[in-house]
Design a protein around this motif. Structure first.
Motif, mmCIF file in Angstrom:
data_model
loop_
_atom_site.group_PDB
_atom_site.id
_atom_site.type_symbol
_atom_site.label_atom_id
_atom_site.label_comp_id
_atom_site.label_asym_id
_atom_site.label_seq_id
_atom_site.Cartn_x
_atom_site.Cartn_y
_atom_site.Cartn_z
ATOM 1 N N ARG A 410 0.843 -1.198 0.000
ATOM 2 C CA ARG A 410 0.000 0.000 0.000
ATOM 3 C C ARG A 410 0.876 1.246 0.000
ATOM 4 N NH1 ARG A 410 -5.202 1.392 2.896
ATOM 5 N NH2 ARG A 410 -5.393 -0.871 3.081
ATOM 6 N N SER A 411 0.375 2.303 -0.741
ATOM 7 C CA SER A 411 1.054 3.601 -0.768
ATOM 8 C C SER A 411 -0.006 4.678 -0.558
ATOM 9 C CB SER A 411 1.769 3.805 -2.104
ATOM 10 O OG SER A 411 2.357 5.077 -2.132
ATOM 11 N N GLU A 412 0.170 5.607 0.401
ATOM 12 C CA GLU A 412 -0.825 6.599 0.782
ATOM 13 C C GLU A 412 -0.317 8.011 0.544
ATOM 14 O OE1 GLU A 412 -1.999 5.981 4.763
ATOM 15 O OE2 GLU A 412 -3.152 4.151 4.337
ATOM 16 N N VAL A 413 -1.328 8.910 0.184
ATOM 17 C CA VAL A 413 -1.049 10.345 0.010
ATOM 18 C C VAL A 413 -2.195 11.117 0.645
ATOM 19 C CG1 VAL A 413 -0.735 12.239 -1.601
ATOM 20 C CG2 VAL A 413 0.260 10.009 -2.099
ATOM 21 N N ALA A 414 -1.901 12.099 1.436
ATOM 22 C CA ALA A 414 -2.919 12.951 2.081
ATOM 23 C C ALA A 414 -2.861 14.349 1.462
ATOM 24 C CB ALA A 414 -2.697 12.999 3.576
ATOM 25 N N ILE A 438 -10.281 5.962 -1.377
ATOM 26 C CA ILE A 438 -10.349 7.339 -0.862
ATOM 27 C C ILE A 438 -11.012 7.301 0.490
ATOM 28 C CG2 ILE A 438 -11.099 9.692 -1.336
ATOM 29 C CD1 ILE A 438 -9.169 8.616 -3.393
ATOM 30 N N ASP A 439 -10.525 8.126 1.374
ATOM 31 C CA ASP A 439 -11.105 8.238 2.710
ATOM 32 C C ASP A 439 -11.077 9.696 3.141
ATOM 33 O OD1 ASP A 439 -12.245 7.529 5.114
ATOM 34 O OD2 ASP A 439 -10.259 7.231 6.062
ATOM 35 N N LYS A 452 -9.569 17.179 4.884
ATOM 36 C CA LYS A 452 -8.403 16.365 4.631
ATOM 37 C C LYS A 452 -8.840 15.041 4.053
ATOM 38 C CE LYS A 452 -4.287 14.351 6.815
ATOM 39 N NZ LYS A 452 -3.544 14.146 8.081
ATOM 40 N N VAL A 453 -8.224 14.668 2.948
ATOM 41 C CA VAL A 453 -8.593 13.444 2.241
ATOM 42 C C VAL A 453 -7.329 12.587 2.142
ATOM 43 C CG1 VAL A 453 -9.497 12.479 0.113
ATOM 44 C CG2 VAL A 453 -10.361 14.670 0.960
ATOM 45 N N ILE A 454 -7.453 11.289 2.471
ATOM 46 C CA ILE A 454 -6.353 10.325 2.373
ATOM 47 C C ILE A 454 -6.671 9.397 1.224
ATOM 48 C CG2 ILE A 454 -5.100 8.473 3.497
ATOM 49 C CD1 ILE A 454 -5.739 9.786 6.172
ATOM 50 N N CYS A 455 -5.703 9.308 0.302
ATOM 51 C CA CYS A 455 -5.887 8.475 -0.881
ATOM 52 C C CYS A 455 -4.820 7.373 -0.833
ATOM 53 C CB CYS A 455 -5.737 9.319 -2.133
ATOM 54 S SG CYS A 455 -6.010 8.392 -3.649
ATOM 55 N N SER A 456 -5.249 6.084 -0.942
ATOM 56 C CA SER A 456 -4.346 4.918 -0.862
ATOM 57 C C SER A 456 -4.257 4.232 -2.199
ATOM 58 C CB SER A 456 -4.846 3.928 0.187
ATOM 59 O OG SER A 456 -4.945 4.542 1.454
#
Length: 1517
Positions: A410-414, A438-439, A452-456
């Motif tokens: 997994r790779s995440e970007v906020a 998306i979260d 704030k949105v976290i995308c994995s």
């Protein structure tokens, strides 16, 4: 009891109540009584008192009323009552009134008695209440009933004279007994008002009364109310919403009027205050920079973001309905929704609610005064709202990079997401995509808020990933009908995700799945054969390409390797499942097809396969059949459209090509789906104006159908249209105002119809008005997107104001009403003046007293009129020209009034102007006559030596020395019995002379003297002295005894005698041979001799003084007998011979010088039987011209016979001595001139006619017997060559005075005779020679032959060819002679008609020429030349002039001719020979003149010579 009837007893009259006496009834009325019948009524008296009352009845004064009671006096006890009868027996049909007195003590009670004849009893309703009406210019009708309760008919009148549009019909009439009549009251609700008017009513037998007319006219108002508190709504504010979303507001539409209304909502374009997509909050410099954008958004369609539901419908009276308004803004221009928060678009539009009905059109301004009938106050609603873009900002930008990772990692970007909108929150949702999460996935972001949105990144496969992550924005979106909202995505944006999934090395174990067939699973072979070469890594398993392997090939084959399935490596049969029969399996080692197992439970058998294929073939054939049939019908329909039934006789193969159409001529039929808006879409004024313009450009004015005929028309016209569709059909103007028109006039007003719909519509006018029934058609099929007009024809036979309305339907649906207005005026003319005074002007008597009056017609109807003079005791002296005629609409006619002057002419008169279908008018006329002064030129008239019994004429000349025309009249009381003056009254021209004639007819020889007075109108009488004497006639007849001895039957014997006048005066001698048919008189000189047509045997002759006349008495017997008688002779109307016989019989002395006497004439005759009989004695020879051209000597012969009837020889002979020249020239020839007839012998004699020139020959040949000088019989010979003739009807033309530059036309009938061949006429019109020209034309100059000139023209409307006829009877021709001059002219001239065709005669010497003449009236001489005539008789050309005097221009003289001998004897001039005389008896002059045969005549010179001679003899007289 002994009191007399109606005796007046001095008692006080009291009421029954005061006397305690009840009388029932208090009045006796006998209704509907008729003379000769008896009517009775009872009267009851009841004593209410406590004591007895003495009652006595007094008989009424009128004996038609009678009281029947046993005793006229009666004592009535208390509480009792008595009943008496009153009898009424009318003697006349008239109302009777009287009183009956009842005496009670010393008091009296009066009971009125009334006897009424049958009469009408009319009753009318006192009020007409229309109630509450809407001001929509519709005409409403109420009926008022007039009831007649009587027994006779009654008359009524009802009229309204107010200014309001109230019309009553009928205004008068008759109501039959025991019936009623309905009167209609029409009211036009044209404007808001409260009406309380009255109409005057007159009912027969009742006093005048008033009928109230009440109306409350209100305005038709539609209001928009708030749905919560019912307050008026003028603006709906939607506020700010995102582009793509919708917002709904509700309101109530309220019909605040008592009448239903059809309405439709329309968007108003280009209204004041309209805003379409502008940002009202931006700076001015920015707005100026975006002018191009403003021009783009100006033409956007407002209906795409503003909607209303419902947008049409019908509101019942005082009904409320709920209206839904929807605002759905959309981005316009080149802007994007996520550019900038400042890119907002503000809207302000106006919505109008219109009524459906007649209108003038959408291109016209509804606020102008032209649309007066549209009284509906339009409801206008303002709609405001703003559209905002969705603007989200991401701190990392729109591209997000993820760190690489392997599968399973997994790779995440906020990142931060911010809503930059300051006004609206936003609901968002991230759409799911593979390998990314998306979260949070969805949420709501408030104004100016951040999230704030976290995308994995979670990869599930290897590779490099670059995907779009869409973000949807959710909001309220309206459905298609804009009736409700639902949350839907209305906008989306995307982010770009980038990442990489790296592969890791793994040991892959061989797995076998025996339960999966190779066609669906190939777990053993994970790579295909075709991909094996590309693979860089080799699998641990041995996989062989089946197409290339040759292991265990049992035989070499050159056949190509088929694509087959590779079975699972194991050889187990369980791995084989049911398969398709067209697929094969083979072994990898041997390349041979292996045996496949077929499961019968899952596989089709051969028979099932055949059935399946047959079923497929059946459906395929059926589908092909339907397709072919459809294509065939389309081809037939194209053929029907290409040809029509009309045969224009053109060969299809003749090479005729249709012309190519230009682009402007090609019209594409609009598609209904493209042109007509959707039902949920609002109408807008811009689109409707555009459609109306297109429809107006496509005008259809001819061949409009009255009912649909084609399938398209029937389908379109049967559709039920909605109010918004009817609103797009314009029928107007809504008021057909014909204005002021005339009764019976035909008036046309155009009713325009514009169809903006893309389909046919059927317009029906429900016209039941009789005034519009002359309109040709009331039903029209209007093509799509077209316009036309209907000619409405109005014709009314009744005068008055006209207000009526009628409705119309569109596809059988009510579409509105139209108002018809007119003011019908009666037929009338206007006189310029009712009083006309005629004053003298000019010098001509005909126009001396003349005036004009103008008749003006200010109406649109041709008016016929007639002037009728009023006859008074003094007669009629005024005339009107024209006496009758017509006056064209909006024009005037000048009528001329002329006073015919005379001594007895009245100076005042009246004319009654009768106007056809109109009233009458009176014109009073008067004349101002000036003072006159008249003198006699000779103060004395002498009548000496006048013949007794005859009339002697003398001329009297009156000279007018006054300043005006004079009028005279002879005073009859100043004339003696033997004098007379003609004419007894007349006119003396101003400064001129007038000749009158005095006659003297004496009956005695006594001398006389008298003074004759002539009265002058407005002048002194003039007197003339007259004296004279008479002389008795003395006539001698030698011989006066006539012996006819031996006259043969059929012969004629003449005995000559002489009549001699011994006096110096002329005498008149009459011979009376009545009752003697075989005797007649012959006079040598025919002049002055005549017979009375009533008494043909009374012969008269006049002999001048001291003259003699040779006469003869002829005897022509027809039977054998003896005559002996005396015939009487009258001299100067005296029975002279009878008086002579009477004096001699009585032996009385003859009085000297009293009456003329003469001895009667004695006649004795003996008739003998004729010895010879002639078969005929009259011979006529006619030769046609065609015979002359073919023969050198034309001869015609006739025969007759001479028969001897006696027993002796008879000598006969023809005496040709008097006609010797004709026999010498050989014109007539006898075969024998004499001979002898033996007893009973018959001898034939022939007569030959041989003419030497074309003329008429006559000869009379006496026949003598036995050398007796007495003529036995006369043979009459007539020979003629039938020459062509031209006769004219009339023989002359007299053009009346006409204005300058106006042509006067007269028709002349040309009557040709004796034309045996076709001939063509030629006309010679000489130029007009005016009297003021100095020199005459030369005689040798040739005449200019032409068919007309500047002033005089000759025209043949039916040609100038004379059709020849074998019988010589030819058809007549018509010739039109027209005269026109540019200056005043007076002339006479001759028009010569020549026949120049070859009919056997020389064209240079025409046989006969007739001329038609025109003449003016020269004023130099006191004589007027009336006409002239040329003819050719016996080689002598006679020139006839007809001249009449100024004093009596209406009397024309007859036509005379002159013989050659008279011309030669009277020849004294070079060209004109004056013969004959001038006779003044009838106040006209007769002049004879002639020119020589071979001399060329100059008309002007002859006229001047004749008029000069006439002036000379006039002065001598």
């Amino acid at each position: 009891m002994n009191t007399h009837r109606g005796s007046l007893i001095p008692r006080e009259v009291e009421t029954p109540k005061e006397l305690q006496l009840r009388v029932v009834p208090l009045e006796l009325k006998f209704q509907d009584t008729v003379a000769g019948k008896v009517y009775r009524q009872s009267i009851t008296l009841h004593n209410l008192g406590r004591s007895n009352q003495k009652i006595r009845f007094l008989e009424p004064i009128n004996q038609q009323f009678k009281v029947i009671f046993p005793s006229m006096e009666k004592e009535l006890a208390s509480g009792l009552h008595i009943t008496a009868m009153v009898e009424y027996h009318p003697s006349k049909n008239e109302n009777t009134f009287d009183q009956l007195y009842i005496i009670v003590g010393n008091k009296a009670i009066e009971i009125p008695l009334t006897g009424l004849i049958p009469c009408c009893d009319l009753e009318i309703e006192p009020e007409v209440n229309f109630g509450t009406l809407v001001a929509n210019s519709k005409v409403h009708c109420k009926e008022v009933r007039i009831t007649n309760h009587g027994k006779v008919q009654g008359m009524f009148t009802m009229e309204y004279r107010g200014p309001l549009p109230i019309v009553i019909s009928p205004t008068n009439g008759v109501v039959e007994p025991k019936s009623s009549k309905t009167v209609k009251v029409d009211f036009c609700a044209d404007q808001i008002r409260v009406v309380n008017e009255v109409a005057k009513v007159r009912l027969q037998g009742r006093p005048p009364m008033l009928v109230n007319i009440k109306v409350h006219v209100v305005e038709q108002i539609i209001e928009l109310l708030n749905i919560n508190d019912n307050t008026k709504v003028e603006c709906i504010r939607f506020g700010c919403i995102y582009f793509g979303t919708s917002k709904i507001e509700h309101a109530l539409l309220y019909n605040n009027s008592p009448e239903s209304v059809n309405w439709v909502a329309v968007i108003q374009n280009d209204s004041v205050g309209e805003e379409l997509g502008t940002n009202t909050q931006q700076r001015t410099d920015v707005a100026i920079h975006n002018l191009t954008y403003f021009r783009q958004i100006k033409n956007i369609d407002v209906t795409t973001f503003i909607s209303c539901f419902p947008n049409e419908g019908t509101l019942l009276p005082y009904q409320k309905i709920k209206i839904t308004f929807c605002f759905s803004p959309k981005i316009t221009g080149d802007h994007r929704m996520d550019d900038d928060p400042a890119h907002r678009q503000d809207y302000a539009v106006f919505l109008r609610f219109d009524t459906v009905g007649s209108k003038d059109g959408f291109l016209r301004d509804d606020n102008t005064k032209a649309n007066k009938t549209d009284r509906f106050e339009k409801l206008e609603l303002a709609l405001t709202g703003s559209g905002l873009p969705v603007v989200l900002q991401f701190d990392l930008g729109s591209i997000i990079n993820f760190a690489p990772c392997s599968m399973g990692e997994r790779s995440e970007v906020a990142f931060i997401m911010e809503n930059r909108s300051k006004l609206l929150p936003v609901i968002y949702r991230f759409k799911k995509i593979a390998n990314f999460r998306i979260d949070p996935e969805r949420g709501k972001l408030g104004e100016k808020c951040m999230q704030k949105v976290i995308c994995s990144f979670i990869p599930h496969q290897y590779g490099v990933f670059k995907v779009k992550q869409f973000i949807e924005f959710i909001g309220p979106v309206a459905d298609k009908s804009c009736h409700s909202l639902s949350l839907k995505p209305f906008h989306q944006i995307y982010l770009i995700f980038k990442s990489t999934c790296r592969a890791s090395t793994k040991h892959i174990a061989m797995k076998i799945n025996p339960g999966i067939p190779p066609s669906t699973s190939n777990s053993t072979e994970q790579t295909m054969v075709k991909d094996l070469v590309k693979s860089k890594e080799c699998a641990p398993l041995a996989i062989l390409p089946s197409a290339k392997t040759t292991i265990q090939s049992h035989r070499l084959s050159t056949e190509p390797v088929k694509v087959v399935q590779i079975p699972f490596p194991n050889e187990q049969a369980a791995s084989i499942r049911p398969r398709k029969q067209d697929k094969q399996f083979r072994k990898i080692s041997t390349l041979r097809p292996r045996l496949s197992y077929v499961d019968p439970e899952y596989t089709y058998t051969n028979s099932e396969l055949l059935k399946k294929k047959a079923n497929e073939d059946y459906y395929k054939k059926y589908i092909d059949y339907l397709r072919n049939r459809r294509l065939q019908k389309q081809g037939e329909r194209k053929d029907e459209d290409s040809y029509d039934d009309e045969d224009i006789r053109l060969d299809p193969k003749s090479g005729l090509k249709s012309p190519s159409l230009s682009e402007s001529e090609i019209e594409e039929d609009p598609s209904p789906a493209d042109c007509e808006p959707e039902p949920y879409q609002l109408l807008c004024t811009r689109n409707m104006e555009s459609r109306e313009t297109n429809a107006l450009e496509r005008k259809v004015l001819k061949r409009l159908k009255s009912k649909p005929s084609t399938p398209n028309e029937i389908r379109d016209c049967s559709l039920r249209l909605t109010p918004r569709q009817i609103h797009q059909v314009i029928v107007g103007p809504s008021v057909l105002n014909f204005g002021d028109i005339c009764v019976h006039s035909i008036n046309i007003h155009k009713l325009h119809v514009v169809n903006m719909l893309p389909r046919h519509v059927l317009i029906k006018l429900d016209v039941n008005l009789k005034e519009l029934q002359k309109t040709k058609q009331f039903s029209y099929v209007i093509p799509p997107s077209s316009s036309t007009y209907i000619s409405m024809i109005f014709h009314s036979p009744t005068a008055g104001k006209y207000w009526k309305s009628f409705t119309f339907t569109v596809n059988s649906i009510p579409g509105g009403h139209l108002l018809v207005m007119a003011v019908v005026m009666p037929v009338r003319l206007e006189l310029s003046s009712n009083q006309l005074v005629l004053k003298p002007h000019g010098f001509l008597l005909q126009t001396y007293f003349r005036g004009t009056v103008n008749l003006s017609n200010h109406q649109n109807y041709l008016v016929r009129f007639q002037w009728m003079p009023v006859n008074t005791e003094k007669g009629i002296a005024f005339s009107m020209c024209p006496a009758q005629g017509t006056v064209d609409p909006f024009s005037s006619l000048e009528c001329e009034v002329t006073w015919h002057p005379g001594f007895s002419s009245p100076q005042k008169g009246q004319f009654v102007l009768h106007i056809d279908e109109g009233s009458t008018m009176i014109l009073n006329c008067a004349v101002k006559v000036g003072e006159a002064k008249v003198l006699f030129l000779e103060p004395r008239i002498l009548f000496y030596d006048s013949p007794q019994g005859l009339t002697t004429w003398r001329k009297i000349v009156l000279h007018n020395v006054g300043q005006t025309h004079a009028f005279y009249k002879v005073r009859r009381n100043s004339l003696v019995s033997v004098l007379n003056i003609v004419p007894p009254e007349g006119i003396i021209p101003f400064g001129g002379l007038s000749t009158i004639y005095m006659t003297y007819t004496p009956n005695t020889t006594d001398k006389f003297q008298a003074r004759v007075k002539i009265a002058i109108r407005r002048g002194s009488d003039v007197e003339i002295r007259v004296s004279g004497s008479a002389e008795v006639a003395d006539v001698e007849i030698k011989p006066n005894v006539f012996f006819f001895s031996g006259t043969f039957i059929g012969g004629t014997q003449v005995i000559p005698f002489i009549v001699k006048n011994k006096t110096i005066t002329r005498v008149r001698v009459e011979f009376n041979l009545e009752g003697r048919p075989r005797f007649s008189m012959i006079f040598k000189n025919e002049a002055g001799n005549y017979t009375d047509p009533d008494n043909p045997k009374l012969y008269c002759t006049e002999i001048e003084g001291k003259k003699s006349m040779q006469c003869g008495m002829a005897f022509s017997p027809d039977e054998v007998r003896v005559y002996e008688f005396c015939f009487q002779v009258r001299i100067n109307f005296y029975e002279s011979s009878e008086l002579y016989t009477e004096y001699h019989v009585l032996n009385a002395p003859i009085p000297p010088n009293t009456v003329p006497l003469i001895q009667p004439c004695y006649v004795q005759a003996v008739v003998l039987q004729a010895p010879v009989k002639l078969s005929k004695n009259e011979f006529t020879f006619n030769i046609v011209p065609s015979t002359v051209n073919t023969m050198e000597n034309v001869r015609k012969t006739q025969k007759f016979s001479l028969r001897n009837l006696s027993k002796r020889n008879v000598d006969w002979a023809f005496n040709i001595s008097k006609s010797g020249k004709l026999f010498k020239d050989g014109v007539f020839t006898f075969s024998e001139l004499s001979g002898t007839l033996k007893p009973y012998e018959q001898y034939n004699v022939s007569i030959t006619f041989c003419p030497d020139r074309p003329t008429k020959y006559t000869a009379d040949i006496p026949v003598h017997l036995n050398n007796n000088p007495t003529c036995y019989q006369v043979i009459h010979l007539t020979g003629e060559i039938k020459s062509p003739k031209l006769l004219f009807d009339p023989p002359y033309i007299f053009f009346t005075s006409v204005p300058l530059e106006v042509a006067a036309v007269m028709n002349v009938k040309i009557l040709p005779q004796n034309y045996y061949r076709d001939a063509v006429l030629s006309v010679t019109v000489p130029p007009i020679i005016l009297h003021d020209e100095e020199e005459e034309e030369e005689e040798e100059e040739e005449e200019k032959k032409e068919e007309g000139h500047d002033s005089l023209c000759v025209h043949f409307p039916k040609g100038k060819t004379i059709k020849g006829s074998p019988s010589g009877i030819n058809a007549e021709l018509t010739c039109q002679v027209s005269f026109q001059a540019s200056k005043p002219v007076s002339f006479f001239t001759n028009i010569v008609f020549n026949d120049n065709t070859d009919n056997g005669y020389s064209t240079s010497d025409p046989l006969e020429k007739n001329e038609v003449f025109q003449q003016g009236i020269p004023q130099e001489l006191p004589f007027h030349l009336k006409s002239s005539f040329w003819s050719q008789l016996d080689s002598v050309i006679a020139f006839h002039l007809f001249v009449f005097s100024v004093h009596n221009p209406c009397v024309l003289c007859p036509r005379f001719s002159v013989t050659k001998d008279e011309i030669e004897r009277g020849s004294s001039l070079m060209e004109v020979s004056v013969v004959g005389k001038v006779d003044f008896k009838q106040d006209f002059y007769v002049l004879f003149g002639a020119n020589r045969t071979n001399t060329k005549c100059n008309t002007k010179r002859i006229t001047d010579n004749v008029l000069g001679w006439l002036s000379k003899i006039s002065k001598d007289k």
